[in-house]
Design an enzyme around this catalytic site. Structure first.
Site, PDB file in Angstrom:
ATOM      1  N   THR A 191       0.818  -1.194   0.000  1.00 46.01           N
ATOM      2  CA  THR A 191       0.000   0.000   0.000  1.00 46.01           C
ATOM      3  C   THR A 191       0.860   1.255   0.000  1.00 46.01           C
ATOM      4  O   THR A 191       1.808   1.373   0.788  1.00 46.01           O
ATOM      5  CB  THR A 191      -0.933   0.015   1.248  1.00 46.01           C
TER       6      THR A 191
ATOM      7  N   ASN B 226       1.678  -9.376  11.265  1.00 45.46           N
ATOM      8  CA  ASN B 226       2.378  -8.116  10.990  1.00 45.46           C
ATOM      9  C   ASN B 226       1.579  -6.931  11.497  1.00 45.46           C
ATOM     10  O   ASN B 226       0.356  -6.941  11.486  1.00 45.46           O
ATOM     11  CB  ASN B 226       2.690  -7.986   9.484  1.00 45.46           C
TER      12      ASN B 226
ATOM     13  N   PHE C  56       1.691   0.464   7.230  1.00 44.51           N
ATOM     14  CA  PHE C  56       1.863   1.211   5.973  1.00 44.51           C
ATOM     15  C   PHE C  56       3.201   1.953   5.912  1.00 44.51           C
ATOM     16  O   PHE C  56       3.265   3.143   5.580  1.00 44.51           O
ATOM     17  CB  PHE C  56       0.733   2.226   5.755  1.00 44.51           C
TER      18      PHE C  56
ATOM     19  N   ASN D  73      -1.998  -0.520  -5.009  1.00 41.26           N
ATOM     20  CA  ASN D  73      -2.851  -0.526  -3.817  1.00 41.26           C
ATOM     21  C   ASN D  73      -2.637   0.790  -3.067  1.00 41.26           C
ATOM     22  O   ASN D  73      -1.505   1.158  -2.749  1.00 41.26           O
ATOM     23  CB  ASN D  73      -2.446  -1.743  -2.972  1.00 41.26           C
TER      24      ASN D  73
ATOM     25  N   SER E 139      -6.624  -2.693   6.305  1.00 45.42           N
ATOM     26  CA  SER E 139      -5.461  -2.951   7.147  1.00 45.42           C
ATOM     27  C   SER E 139      -5.860  -2.730   8.602  1.00 45.42           C
ATOM     28  O   SER E 139      -6.473  -1.712   8.930  1.00 45.42           O
ATOM     29  CB  SER E 139      -4.313  -2.000   6.800  1.00 45.42           C
TER      30      SER E 139
ATOM     31  N   ASN F 138      -3.807  -2.117  10.873  1.00 46.55           N
ATOM     32  CA  ASN F 138      -2.683  -1.451  11.538  1.00 46.55           C
ATOM     33  C   ASN F 138      -2.668   0.064  11.418  1.00 46.55           C
ATOM     34  O   ASN F 138      -1.712   0.714  11.824  1.00 46.55           O
ATOM     35  CB  ASN F 138      -1.367  -2.033  11.001  1.00 46.55           C
ATOM     36  N   THR F 139      -3.706   0.629  10.810  1.00 46.35           N
ATOM     37  CA  THR F 139      -3.874   2.085  10.809  1.00 46.35           C
ATOM     38  C   THR F 139      -5.162   2.368  11.567  1.00 46.35           C
ATOM     39  O   THR F 139      -6.246   2.044  11.076  1.00 46.35           O
ATOM     40  CB  THR F 139      -3.940   2.633   9.361  1.00 46.35           C
TER      41      THR F 139
ATOM     42  N   LYS G  63     -10.593  -3.588  -1.227  1.00 48.42           N
ATOM     43  CA  LYS G  63     -10.068  -4.724  -0.448  1.00 48.42           C
ATOM     44  C   LYS G  63     -10.638  -4.692   0.959  1.00 48.42           C
ATOM     45  O   LYS G  63     -10.451  -3.712   1.687  1.00 48.42           O
ATOM     46  CB  LYS G  63      -8.538  -4.677  -0.412  1.00 48.42           C
TER      47      LYS G  63
ATOM     48  N   SER H  14      -9.404 -11.541   1.125  1.00 48.81           N
ATOM     49  CA  SER H  14      -9.464 -10.525   2.149  1.00 48.81           C
ATOM     50  C   SER H  14      -8.058 -10.118   2.593  1.00 48.81           C
ATOM     51  O   SER H  14      -7.072 -10.729   2.226  1.00 48.81           O
ATOM     52  CB  SER H  14     -10.201 -11.089   3.390  1.00 48.81           C
ATOM     53  N   ASN H  15      -8.063  -9.148   3.482  1.00 59.40           N
ATOM     54  CA  ASN H  15      -6.840  -8.741   4.160  1.00 59.40           C
ATOM     55  C   ASN H  15      -6.565  -9.699   5.337  1.00 59.40           C
ATOM     56  O   ASN H  15      -7.209 -10.741   5.446  1.00 59.40           O
ATOM     57  CB  ASN H  15      -7.002  -7.295   4.651  1.00 59.40           C
ATOM     58  N   THR H  16      -5.651  -9.349   6.192  1.00 58.38           N
ATOM     59  CA  THR H  16      -5.305 -10.185   7.352  1.00 58.38           C
ATOM     60  C   THR H  16      -6.420 -10.123   8.400  1.00 58.38           C
ATOM     61  O   THR H  16      -7.261  -9.222   8.375  1.00 58.38           O
ATOM     62  CB  THR H  16      -4.004  -9.681   7.992  1.00 58.38           C
TER      63      THR H  16
ATOM     64  N   TYR I  52       0.739 -14.263  -0.392  1.00 53.14           N
ATOM     65  CA  TYR I  52       1.957 -13.639   0.117  1.00 53.14           C
ATOM     66  C   TYR I  52       2.641 -14.587   1.106  1.00 53.14           C
ATOM     67  O   TYR I  52       3.733 -15.113   0.854  1.00 53.14           O
ATOM     68  CB  TYR I  52       1.624 -12.283   0.755  1.00 53.14           C
TER      69      TYR I  52
HETATM   70  C1  LIG Z   1       4.069  -8.451   5.999  1.00 53.10           C
HETATM   71  C2  LIG Z   1       2.740  -8.170   5.343  1.00 53.10           C
HETATM   72  C3  LIG Z   1       2.462  -6.886   4.898  1.00 53.10           C
HETATM   73  C4  LIG Z   1       1.236  -6.612   4.289  1.00 53.10           C
HETATM   74  N1  LIG Z   1       0.988  -5.352   3.817  1.00 53.10           N
HETATM   75  C5  LIG Z   1      -0.162  -5.093   3.152  1.00 53.10           C
HETATM   76  C6  LIG Z   1      -0.402  -3.827   2.597  1.00 53.10           C
HETATM   77  O1  LIG Z   1       0.422  -2.909   2.662  1.00 53.10           O
HETATM   78  N2  LIG Z   1      -1.595  -3.613   1.953  1.00 53.10           N
HETATM   79  C7  LIG Z   1      -2.529  -4.602   1.829  1.00 53.10           C
HETATM   80  O2  LIG Z   1      -3.583  -4.368   1.216  1.00 53.10           O
HETATM   81  N3  LIG Z   1      -2.314  -5.825   2.330  1.00 53.10           N
HETATM   82  C8  LIG Z   1      -1.158  -6.094   2.984  1.00 53.10           C
HETATM   83  N4  LIG Z   1      -0.932  -7.354   3.485  1.00 53.10           N
HETATM   84  C9  LIG Z   1      -1.997  -8.371   3.365  1.00 53.10           C
HETATM   85  C10 LIG Z   1      -1.805  -9.283   2.153  1.00 53.10           C
HETATM   86  O3  LIG Z   1      -1.896  -8.570   0.954  1.00 53.10           O
HETATM   87  C11 LIG Z   1      -2.877 -10.392   2.152  1.00 53.10           C
HETATM   88  O4  LIG Z   1      -4.141  -9.807   2.022  1.00 53.10           O
HETATM   89  C12 LIG Z   1      -2.851 -11.231   3.420  1.00 53.10           C
HETATM   90  O5  LIG Z   1      -1.531 -11.435   3.876  1.00 53.10           O
HETATM   91  C13 LIG Z   1      -3.501 -12.592   3.219  1.00 53.10           C
HETATM   92  O6  LIG Z   1      -2.823 -13.342   2.235  1.00 53.10           O
HETATM   93  P1  LIG Z   1      -1.730 -14.477   2.608  1.00 53.10           P
HETATM   94  O7  LIG Z   1      -2.352 -15.349   3.667  1.00 53.10           O
HETATM   95  O8  LIG Z   1      -1.496 -15.204   1.315  1.00 53.10           O
HETATM   96  O9  LIG Z   1      -0.542 -13.762   3.091  1.00 53.10           O
HETATM   97  C14 LIG Z   1       0.279  -7.648   4.117  1.00 53.10           C
HETATM   98  C15 LIG Z   1       0.577  -8.935   4.564  1.00 53.10           C
HETATM   99  C16 LIG Z   1       1.795  -9.212   5.171  1.00 53.10           C
HETATM  100  C17 LIG Z   1       2.087 -10.619   5.627  1.00 53.10           C
END
Ligand SMILES: Cc1cc2nc3c(=O)[nH]c(=O)nc-3n(C[C@H](O)[C@H](O)[C@H](O)COP(=O)(O)O)c2cc1C
Length: 368
Positions: free
Chosen positions: A96, A121, A125, A149, A183, A185-186, A221, A249-251, A321
């Site tokens: 992002t 994590n 950002f 993104n 996210s 984390n913000t 997202k 989805s995101n985390t 990822y």
């Molecule tokens: C270290 C780390 C940093 C991430 N940073 C971002 C980010 O900046 N923007 C975003 O949309 N998702 C971010 N993600 C989320 C991933 O894009 C993804 O949605 C999430 O990790 C689930 O996929 P995975 O299980 O294959 O990792 C991050 C994930 C990880 C592990």
């Protein structure tokens, strides 16, 4: 175990023993930095063969040679999109990116949970800001689909204005844009998923795109930590706009599947294997709500079987990822081979024929 696909890259480069030993002593963030640098310097071998025709398809009117994407957060500053695509990803999402550079949270902020093939994590950002990334993207030809993104600075007075700035800056330099409001984390960011806030955000973002006069597809997202009422609300708002698609989805803020493990209580978003079932269920539940609107499925993909499951749950393309950290880039090749087999076994011609075959089972919890 190291937090870096570089172990896999070095395997390819036949310097495995040395590379592994060296990287094992790096902390996760340094190992990640080394990997991105290696990619940006062209030290990673490109995929030699063209993708098989069974993997070709399209999303939001954009053609891809395979439906496997590098998820956002790996290449936050657009340093290596070309190398990632050359390595075999059909889609590469950078960011992002926020308007102004920002440091992110204090370190340590990235934790490996190797027993669960997971990561937590709270990066927050950290990124170089729009202008540096734009300079890098100008003139780069990515042999795959390039997503940018976009997000908001933590100390921004107006989050929505930051997304509008992202659209204006990158509309002409991306195949698609992702509005990341998920996210964890913000502080306050995920509140943009709520009804009125989402309406205003999407209204302004899509107005900015109209003003830019470039009809770049815009995807939203979302988080996995949403109940069915929240999913209903998002679907209602989205379907009333001309948004082009969703990324699910995101985390997660949840800790299912990791309780008791080292680092499991760290603050932040959990990704990797333990996220797979939850994110796939949310994907299917959104698929049921949005009809044929394009969806990219992400969360816990770590094998050909889980990649296939995302498609069957309703994803038109997938991203990953965390699994790359544990498996190395050979995973992408293995997923491709598995999907080709699945297409042939089903007699459907291409991956599009696999999409949504098990949506109801995933949405209603019979799978997962
Ligand atoms: C270290 C780390 C940093 C991430 N940073 C971002 C980010 O900046 N923007 C975003 O949309 N998702 C971010 N993600 C989320 C991933 O894009 C993804 O949605 C999430 O990790 C689930 O996929 P995975 O299980 O294959 O990792 C991050 C994930 C990880 C592990």
């Amino acid at each position: 175990m190291i937090l870096s696909p570089l172990s896999g890259l070095l395997r390819i480069g036949r310097v495995e023993a040395f590379g592994r030993e060296a990287l094992a002593h790096l902390n996760p963030e340094l190992a990640h930095r080394a990997t991105v640098t290696a990619l940006s310097l062209g030290l990673v071998p490109a995929q030699e063969e063209a993708d098989p025709p069974e993997l070709a398809g399209e999303i939001c009117g954009l053609a891809f040679s395979n439906p496997i994407g590098m998820a956002a957060g790996f290449d936050k500053n657009a340093e290596a999109p070309r190398a990632l695509a050359a390595m075999g990803f059909g889609l590469v999402e950078v960011g992002t990116l926020t308007p102004r550079p920002q440091q992110g949270n204090a370190k340590p902020r990235l934790f490996r949970l190797p027993k669960a093939d997971a990561v937590i994590n709270r990066m927050g950002f950290n990124n170089d800001g729009h202008l540096r990334a734009l300079e890098r993207l100008r003139g780069v030809r990515v042999p795959g689909l390039l997503g940018v993104n976009i997000g908001a600075n933590k100390d921004s007075a107006d989050f929505v204005a930051d997304y509008v700035a992202g659209v204006t800056t990158f509309a002409d330099h991306a195949d698609y844009l992702t509005v990341n409001i998920s996210s964890p984390n913000t502080p306050g960011l995920r509140n943009l998923q709520a009804d009125e806030a989402l309406k205003r955000l999407l209204g302004e973002v899509l107005a900015a795109r109209a003003k830019a006069k470039i009809r770049v597809p815009v995807l939203l997202k979302i988080a996995p930590d949403l109940d069915e009422t929240a999913l209903d609300g998002i679907a209602r708002v989205v379907l009333a706009t001309d948004l082009d698609g969703l990324i699910v989805s995101n985390t997660t803020l949840g800790r299912e599947g990791v309780t008791g493990l080292d680092h499991a209580t760290e603050t932040g978003g959990l990704s990797g294997k333990p996220l797979f079932a939850l994110s796939t269920r949310r994907l299917a539940q959104m698929r049921q709500r949005v009809g044929t609107l394009p969806i990219i499925g992400v969360g816990g993909v770590h094998s050909p079987e889980t990649a296939l499951a995302k498609l069957e749950a309703g994803a038109d393309a997938i991203q990953l990822y965390t699994a790359l950290v544990y498996e190395g880039p050979g995973l992408v090749t293995r997923i491709k081979a598995g999907l080709v087999d699945a297409v042939r076994a089903a007699g459907v011609g291409s991956v599009a024929g696999l999409v949504g075959r098990s949506t109801a089972d995933w949405a209603e919890g019979r799978l997962g």
